[in-house]
Design a protein around this motif. Sequence first.
Motif, PDB file in Angstrom:
ATOM      1  N   THR A   1       0.826  -1.199   0.000  1.00 46.60           N
ATOM      2  CA  THR A   1       0.000   0.000   0.000  1.00 46.60           C
ATOM      3  C   THR A   1       0.863   1.253   0.000  1.00 46.60           C
ATOM      4  N   ASN A   2       0.277   2.340  -0.456  1.00 49.36           N
ATOM      5  CA  ASN A   2       0.963   3.626  -0.425  1.00 49.36           C
ATOM      6  C   ASN A   2       0.589   4.448   0.801  1.00 49.36           C
ATOM      7  N   VAL A   3      -0.239   3.911   1.672  1.00 54.11           N
ATOM      8  CA  VAL A   3      -0.686   4.634   2.853  1.00 54.11           C
ATOM      9  C   VAL A   3       0.450   4.692   3.862  1.00 54.11           C
ATOM     10  N   PHE A   4       0.713   5.889   4.341  1.00 54.92           N
ATOM     11  CA  PHE A   4       1.755   6.089   5.340  1.00 54.92           C
ATOM     12  C   PHE A   4       1.114   6.642   6.601  1.00 54.92           C
ATOM     13  N   LEU A   5       1.152   5.888   7.672  1.00 56.00           N
ATOM     14  CA  LEU A   5       0.638   6.349   8.955  1.00 56.00           C
ATOM     15  C   LEU A   5       1.808   6.904   9.753  1.00 56.00           C
ATOM     16  N   SER A   6       1.713   8.149  10.063  1.00 63.05           N
ATOM     17  CA  SER A   6       2.827   8.794  10.747  1.00 63.05           C
ATOM     18  C   SER A   6       2.894   8.367  12.209  1.00 63.05           C
ATOM     19  N   TYR A   7       4.027   8.630  12.802  1.00 63.32           N
ATOM     20  CA  TYR A   7       4.250   8.329  14.207  1.00 63.32           C
ATOM     21  C   TYR A   7       3.310   9.139  15.087  1.00 63.32           C
ATOM     22  N   VAL A   8       3.001  10.369  14.670  1.00 59.89           N
ATOM     23  CA  VAL A   8       2.127  11.243  15.450  1.00 59.89           C
ATOM     24  C   VAL A   8       0.714  10.664  15.532  1.00 59.89           C
ATOM     25  N   PHE A   9       0.235  10.065  14.453  1.00 58.80           N
ATOM     26  CA  PHE A   9      -1.090   9.449  14.467  1.00 58.80           C
ATOM     27  C   PHE A   9      -1.158   8.356  15.531  1.00 58.80           C
ATOM     28  N   GLY A  10      -0.156   7.535  15.586  1.00 56.50           N
ATOM     29  CA  GLY A  10      -0.115   6.481  16.604  1.00 56.50           C
ATOM     30  C   GLY A  10      -0.059   7.032  18.011  1.00 56.50           C
ATOM     31  N   MET A  11       0.683   8.114  18.196  1.00 60.35           N
ATOM     32  CA  MET A  11       0.761   8.750  19.513  1.00 60.35           C
ATOM     33  C   MET A  11      -0.596   9.312  19.932  1.00 60.35           C
TER      34      MET A  11
ATOM     35  N   GLU B   1      -3.593   8.424  18.863  1.00 61.74           N
ATOM     36  CA  GLU B   1      -4.530   7.334  19.120  1.00 61.74           C
ATOM     37  C   GLU B   1      -4.203   6.595  20.416  1.00 61.74           C
ATOM     38  N   THR B   2      -2.985   6.696  20.901  1.00 63.39           N
ATOM     39  CA  THR B   2      -2.614   6.102  22.182  1.00 63.39           C
ATOM     40  C   THR B   2      -2.965   7.031  23.337  1.00 63.39           C
ATOM     41  N   ILE B   3      -2.736   8.313  23.172  1.00 65.97           N
ATOM     42  CA  ILE B   3      -2.943   9.278  24.250  1.00 65.97           C
ATOM     43  C   ILE B   3      -4.418   9.603  24.445  1.00 65.97           C
ATOM     44  N   LEU B   4      -5.182   9.672  23.369  1.00 64.77           N
ATOM     45  CA  LEU B   4      -6.587  10.090  23.457  1.00 64.77           C
ATOM     46  C   LEU B   4      -7.413   9.249  24.426  1.00 64.77           C
ATOM     47  N   PRO B   5      -7.400   7.919  24.365  1.00 60.54           N
ATOM     48  CA  PRO B   5      -8.201   7.157  25.340  1.00 60.54           C
ATOM     49  C   PRO B   5      -7.762   7.377  26.782  1.00 60.54           C
TER      50      PRO B   5
END
Length: 142
Positions: free
Chosen positions: A6-16, A18-22
Amino acid sequence: MHNWQTNVFLSYVFGMIETILPRIVSYLWQGDKLIGVHPRGREDVDQAHVVDTLLSWQIDTQIPNLFLAWVEVLKTCLIQGTGIGKLVWNVQSDEPNFFNIDIFDFYPEPFKKYISDMEGVFHAYDMPVDLLQGRPNYINID
């Protein structure tokens, strides 16, 4: 490129985020208390208690999907640094509604640096034409 790549790139910030929000949501939304009202002085204790009770009742019973909209505002805060929520009275359903506002549709008063100095802010949004028809203030809809 491989067929299954895939060409989709999920950045490190997105993971952070999604981890911090809950974690933030679970910390702030503990039980039924979201907003607390505190008095400014000794003379405001009774009024603060009344407003605190009113807000708790409205949050619990009057605003549909408040939790989901509130999480959207928090996510916007984490992504963009500022999140804007709007509480309005829906005349058609006769109840309050809370929703997240896109930061690019929100405009502070020009030439004012602090929100305490502003007389207001502006929110641009799209409204269907059929809701505007028949109202006396909107005569050039065609």
